[in-house]
Design an enzyme around this catalytic site. Sequence first.
Site, mmCIF file in Angstrom:
data_model
loop_
_atom_site.group_PDB
_atom_site.id
_atom_site.type_symbol
_atom_site.label_atom_id
_atom_site.label_comp_id
_atom_site.label_asym_id
_atom_site.label_seq_id
_atom_site.Cartn_x
_atom_site.Cartn_y
_atom_site.Cartn_z
ATOM 1 N N ASP A 145 -6.650 24.398 10.669
ATOM 2 C CA ASP A 145 -6.679 23.062 10.044
ATOM 3 C C ASP A 145 -5.618 22.204 10.735
ATOM 4 O O ASP A 145 -4.424 22.387 10.527
ATOM 5 C CB ASP A 145 -6.364 23.219 8.542
ATOM 6 C CG ASP A 145 -6.439 21.906 7.807
ATOM 7 O OD1 ASP A 145 -6.588 20.853 8.474
ATOM 8 O OD2 ASP A 145 -6.342 21.928 6.569
ATOM 9 N N PHE A 163 -13.831 21.575 6.327
ATOM 10 C CA PHE A 163 -13.967 20.771 5.108
ATOM 11 C C PHE A 163 -15.267 19.975 5.177
ATOM 12 O O PHE A 163 -15.603 19.409 6.203
ATOM 13 C CB PHE A 163 -12.778 19.806 5.012
ATOM 14 C CG PHE A 163 -12.830 18.930 3.797
ATOM 15 C CD1 PHE A 163 -12.294 19.368 2.598
ATOM 16 C CD2 PHE A 163 -13.415 17.677 3.863
ATOM 17 C CE1 PHE A 163 -12.347 18.549 1.479
ATOM 18 C CE2 PHE A 163 -13.469 16.869 2.748
ATOM 19 C CZ PHE A 163 -12.927 17.305 1.542
ATOM 20 N N ASP A 183 -5.257 -4.220 6.591
ATOM 21 C CA ASP A 183 -5.808 -4.103 7.931
ATOM 22 C C ASP A 183 -7.324 -4.037 7.950
ATOM 23 O O ASP A 183 -7.955 -4.446 8.897
ATOM 24 C CB ASP A 183 -5.201 -2.917 8.685
ATOM 25 C CG ASP A 183 -5.315 -1.619 7.901
ATOM 26 O OD1 ASP A 183 -5.943 -1.638 6.820
ATOM 27 O OD2 ASP A 183 -4.770 -0.608 8.364
ATOM 28 N N THR A 205 -19.044 20.400 -0.205
ATOM 29 C CA THR A 205 -18.310 21.497 -0.865
ATOM 30 C C THR A 205 -16.904 21.069 -1.247
ATOM 31 O O THR A 205 -16.337 21.580 -2.197
ATOM 32 C CB THR A 205 -18.197 22.711 0.059
ATOM 33 O OG1 THR A 205 -17.436 22.327 1.217
ATOM 34 C CG2 THR A 205 -19.561 23.190 0.502
ATOM 35 N N ARG A 206 -16.340 20.124 -0.509
ATOM 36 C CA ARG A 206 -14.979 19.645 -0.705
ATOM 37 C C ARG A 206 -13.979 20.798 -0.682
ATOM 38 O O ARG A 206 -13.026 20.837 -1.437
ATOM 39 C CB ARG A 206 -14.876 18.797 -1.979
ATOM 40 C CG ARG A 206 -15.740 17.548 -1.829
ATOM 41 C CD ARG A 206 -15.807 16.689 -3.062
ATOM 42 N NE ARG A 206 -14.510 16.372 -3.576
ATOM 43 C CZ ARG A 206 -14.221 16.392 -4.881
ATOM 44 N NH1 ARG A 206 -15.134 16.733 -5.750
ATOM 45 N NH2 ARG A 206 -13.020 16.056 -5.294
ATOM 46 N N MET A 207 -14.250 21.748 0.193
ATOM 47 C CA MET A 207 -13.330 22.881 0.383
ATOM 48 C C MET A 207 -13.290 23.181 1.876
ATOM 49 O O MET A 207 -14.178 22.806 2.625
ATOM 50 C CB MET A 207 -13.880 24.148 -0.302
ATOM 51 C CG MET A 207 -13.925 24.091 -1.797
ATOM 52 S SD MET A 207 -14.478 25.666 -2.457
ATOM 53 C CE MET A 207 -16.113 25.812 -1.822
ATOM 54 N N SER A 208 -12.239 23.842 2.279
ATOM 55 C CA SER A 208 -12.254 24.416 3.619
ATOM 56 C C SER A 208 -11.797 25.859 3.458
ATOM 57 O O SER A 208 -11.352 26.261 2.384
ATOM 58 C CB SER A 208 -11.327 23.633 4.548
ATOM 59 O OG SER A 208 -10.002 23.755 4.100
ATOM 60 N N ALA A 252 -17.912 17.214 2.883
ATOM 61 C CA ALA A 252 -17.921 16.305 1.738
ATOM 62 C C ALA A 252 -18.668 16.916 0.565
ATOM 63 O O ALA A 252 -18.391 16.607 -0.579
ATOM 64 C CB ALA A 252 -18.536 14.977 2.133
ATOM 65 N N ASP A 287 0.854 -1.183 0.000
ATOM 66 C CA ASP A 287 0.000 0.000 0.000
ATOM 67 C C ASP A 287 0.885 1.226 0.000
ATOM 68 O O ASP A 287 1.891 1.272 0.690
ATOM 69 C CB ASP A 287 -0.893 0.005 1.243
ATOM 70 C CG ASP A 287 -2.075 -0.928 1.064
ATOM 71 O OD1 ASP A 287 -2.590 -1.006 -0.066
ATOM 72 O OD2 ASP A 287 -2.454 -1.578 2.046
#
Lengths: 587, 683
Positions: free
Chosen positions: B345, B378, B519, B382-385, B380, B308
């Site tokens: 953030d 943030f 996992d 708008t996918r912006m902060s 889901a 991974d």
Amino acid sequence: MSLNGWLQILLFIALVLLLAQPVGSYMTQVFERRRTWLDGVCGPVERLLYRLTGIDAEYEMRWTEYAVAMLIFSAVTLVLTYLVERLQGMLPLNTQHLPGVPADVALNTAISFTTNTNWQSYVPETTMSYLTQMVGLATHNFWSAAVGLALAIAFVRGIARRESRTLGNFWVDLTRGTLWVLLPISFVLAIALVSQGVVQNFRPYDTATLVEPQRAAGTGGQSSAVTTQTIAQGPVASQEAIKMLGTNGGGFFNANSAHPFENPTPLTNFIEMLAIFLLPAGLTVTLGQMVGSPKHGRAVLAAMTILFAVGVTACYWAESQPNPLMHQVAQGHSEQQSGGNMEGKEVRFGVANSALFATVTTDASCGAVNAMHDSFTPLGGLVPMVNILLGEIVFGGVGAGLYGMLVFVVISVFIAGLMVGRTPEYLGKKIESYDVQMSMLYLLIFPLVILGFAAVSVMMPSTGLSVLANKGPHGLSEILYAYASATGNNGSAFAGSNWNTHWYNDSIGVAMFIGRFLMIVPMLAIAGNLARKKIVPASAGTFPVTTPLFTLLLVGVIVVVGALTFFPAISLGPVLEHLLLHAGQTF
Amino acid sequence: MLSGRKMKDRRSLFDGAIVRRASVDALRKLSPKLMMKNPVMFVVEVGSVLTSVLLVRNTVQHTGHFRFDLQITLWLWFTVLFANFAEAMAEGRGKAQADALRLAKSETTAYRVNKSGGVDEVPSSQLRAGDVIRAVAGQMIPGDGEIIEGVASVDESAITGESAPVIREAGGDRSAVTGGTRVLSDAIMVRITSNPGETFLDRMIALVEGAERQKTPNEIALNILLAGLTIIFLLAVVTLQPFAMYSGAPQTIFVLISLLVCLIPTTIGGLLSAIGIAGMDRLVQHNVLATSGRAVEAAGDVNTLLLDKTGTITIGNRQATEFLAAPGVSGEQLADAAQLSSLSDETPEGRSIVVLAKEQFGLRGRELSKLNAEFIPFSATTRMSGIEVDKRSIRKGAVDAIARYLEEHGAKMPTEVRAAVEGVARSGGTPLVVAENGRALGVIHLKDIVKGGMKERFDQLRAMGIRTVMITGDNPLTAAAIAREAGVDDFLAEAKPKDKMDLIKREQAEGKLVAMTGDGTNDAPALAQADVGVAMNSGTQAAKEAGNMVDLDSNPTKLIEIVAIGKQLLMTRGALTTFSISNDIAKYFAIIPAMFAGVFPVLNALNIMHLHNAESAVLSAIIFNALVIVALIPLALRGVTYRPMSAAALLQRNLVVYGLGGVLVPFVGIKLIDMVITAVGLA
């Protein structure tokens, strides 16, 4: 040793290696059923044979079917030969009016020729009619060689195929091996031999009047005058060719390739030796091509060549040494004499070509002889013996040499393969417990039969030891050699003793039978098991089976595993004899 | 990353307590029932019994050479005992570890939730799969299970040796708890998933103790080879007596058995099981538990490693490395806006932006509370902060999200910014676009940081013939760039669990063996399909059950070490087998002349070592044969040195060391022993 002798040996090695490539490529084409230039001649015959026998050429056999077909074929032809021998008195082409062959000799001979051994406890010119020689024996020279070829090809297919349950079709391999490989080459060889004076006729034996009459000791102490000599005739050239090419070795005459009608000139001698190694050497190339790794084929060929070169060097050196018991006589090589040990050797061949022939015939499971191995110096005779004891894998018999060698390859890969940190793989096939089990079984049978029978023989003074012409370590060597030769399907002998007794005819018959068929079964089992496996793609982490290092490893394993088994017995035979000879004691 | 416990274990290869226990066990292992499992050593034991009986008989009858016969008999017994000792030593460390684990397994009280919702106190041994228990801070978790409610910090040091607590919570990939670990804070509800005697701890104890040890496929194959060689040499020795009698030089049973024991591969036969146990033990030292020895062998054979990307090849977090300002915007302006938007953030990416702004433009971090700012988290949808401060409205996010945001403000994404975005993506980075008041300021280059030294490790793997495939959810462009930087051979981009599964099946169809780590529960099918599936201990119960190994450190890079351990195990077997068989040559030259030179003095020519006399020669060979087992115990336990290199190079190196060495060493060893025993008058 002379420069001339060495040049001939080197020329021989060079020609063997040179011819291996075209012969091997040709066999690949034949057994992969590709087009060859002989298709026009052999193709119609092949199709006719399949139509007559109802064989489906496209049918693929599992290893068990393959083994059963092979065993049935061998059994039927064995019985056929036995019958021809027994009934020859009533059959045509019996110019000398020879009676039927006694039962134990007939059976021993039938087994002997079926197993590609060609051990001969009889005198051919006074025992076998022309018909028996041709129909009973020469046919087996073809068939047993073709069976060996087929088995080797089946083994190679086992390595090459991926997740397959089958190994090919025995009948097809047998037919193609005979029609495309053995017959045409034998034909050419026979013509070459005839050109040198090998006879080919159906005439009754000639009688010649001796220029110098001899006196011979008869029974009861009286001696009688001998004024005539019987000169045996027969269809020799046709049988001689396949006798060499098929690594059979059964002589048309008792003196085998020392007889002037079998092997008249140094040239025929050279051709005959070349014929012995021709197919076994070529098969390594076939192996490389069929498994897709020509380099691997060359690595195996190199291992064979090294073991051969060591053997011939030792033999030639030993036979060139002066006899220590005759130190007062000049025995060096000179214009006048060949030097070294000439007892039991033909003057027209000399020391070099006798030593070379002895090494070649025992490396391969041929067993034809042009000199008496029994008369070699102890160390000179040790070489042919060790060659056979290694399992006749140095070039080896047609087919049998290759599959015997491949069993050693499997063991080598298993022992050392672990050292690269992977479960051992041979050309992408994982070597697992079943493969090891069958390989060990294969390796076990050989010393079991040889040492077992030899040990029993030396424990029986009346039946085992009374036939020996020599006592002491040389006697032990003779017995060891006899069982080694039988089990290894070689057929040559330390012929100082009378082996034509019930005990030896029977026990040697059993040894020949086990040495051929019991060893084939585990070998085919390995092939069948390998064929079923996946092929792991090669990578930098793969155990290399193409390098000089691998060649050396293979040689090492053969010497350590193969030879050390017999080291104690040998040290009491030829080694002790050699040391005692130099201490002034002979046997 | 060695924990304290591992350091201690490494020191104790020849720990006094283990040696004492092993010495006793070596005697206990003389039981024929146990010896039968090892054909080579069984033959030696039978030989020892035979010589012992004959020794007694000879002594009573006043025949034989008592001093010689006694020494041979003793050394034969030592040979067996040394082999047993080696095995016991290998087991010893595991046993010591098992004792420690048993302490954690001691009976505890479980608080089982009954149907009415109340709590019953029951002993932990009465818990069955399906029961639900409650555990609060300070309590021991009574059995393996899955958290169904709550979150807690758990001390797992009893299992992993790692003292730092870990967080376990309901749902997701960190819900599994192990019996014997302790809750440090908060309270959790756990559904028990295993019955008593089948828990992880039980399995682990059985494993390290070697109680359930079964021979692995390769070990079985090797055993067959050794048994075959033993039979061949048995044959050679048994038939030698008739030949010797024929030659007028019959041998005593003592000499014949000595010859046999010297020839059969006792060195590898005696150390074989020790090698296997030690191999498993080495895995345990690395905090990896394998459910079978088969998996360890398979690890040596692996052709393809699936790794991974996140956490294995790259450090888990991306870091800001560059500000790419739009035309007409200064770098400082962009950095200022980016820093403001990232102040609250707390993700590593956010923090790295603040750090970069400070590094490049000396912009100090500002106190959010003093700014009177409103942080836009943030989401889901708008996918912006971003942040609202002093009438500045700053947003940062993926390019398409910001483009949409700009369109809402009637603006368009400048082509230069789009070009910068693509440039970043092509180089393997993640572009974040920053916009202020409807105007695009520029791009932040977030870079995946490849762990140090990975390229070298992948080079080593390549030299070993192992292909590495990086698995990532990134788009192919980014994946390709990281793959190139990390030096992996191949990558699988935008990978979904099914793609992973398909890749494994495809590789296996080509005959390759595949190893992977995982996992999550959705990794379970792939873990089960892979030939070597290493589950992280932090992962779900499903993953742990599907894989055939569990890494207690939950370190995905461990896979590389596991492969090395598997290879080392196989190499050690091969090396000692080769060594053992090569030894025979010298032994022949010691014993054969000794046997027959009495009757045939000329055979002394074979006594190339010039051993003192026949008795000293046989004794030296048999003593060498016994001592070499002891001398090689450390090698068997530690494994042969393994350096990643091509198979051809490895073969050459090992053949020289163990093949050629195996031929030469006994010549020297036997000669030295002969000199010693002659000097002290034993022969």
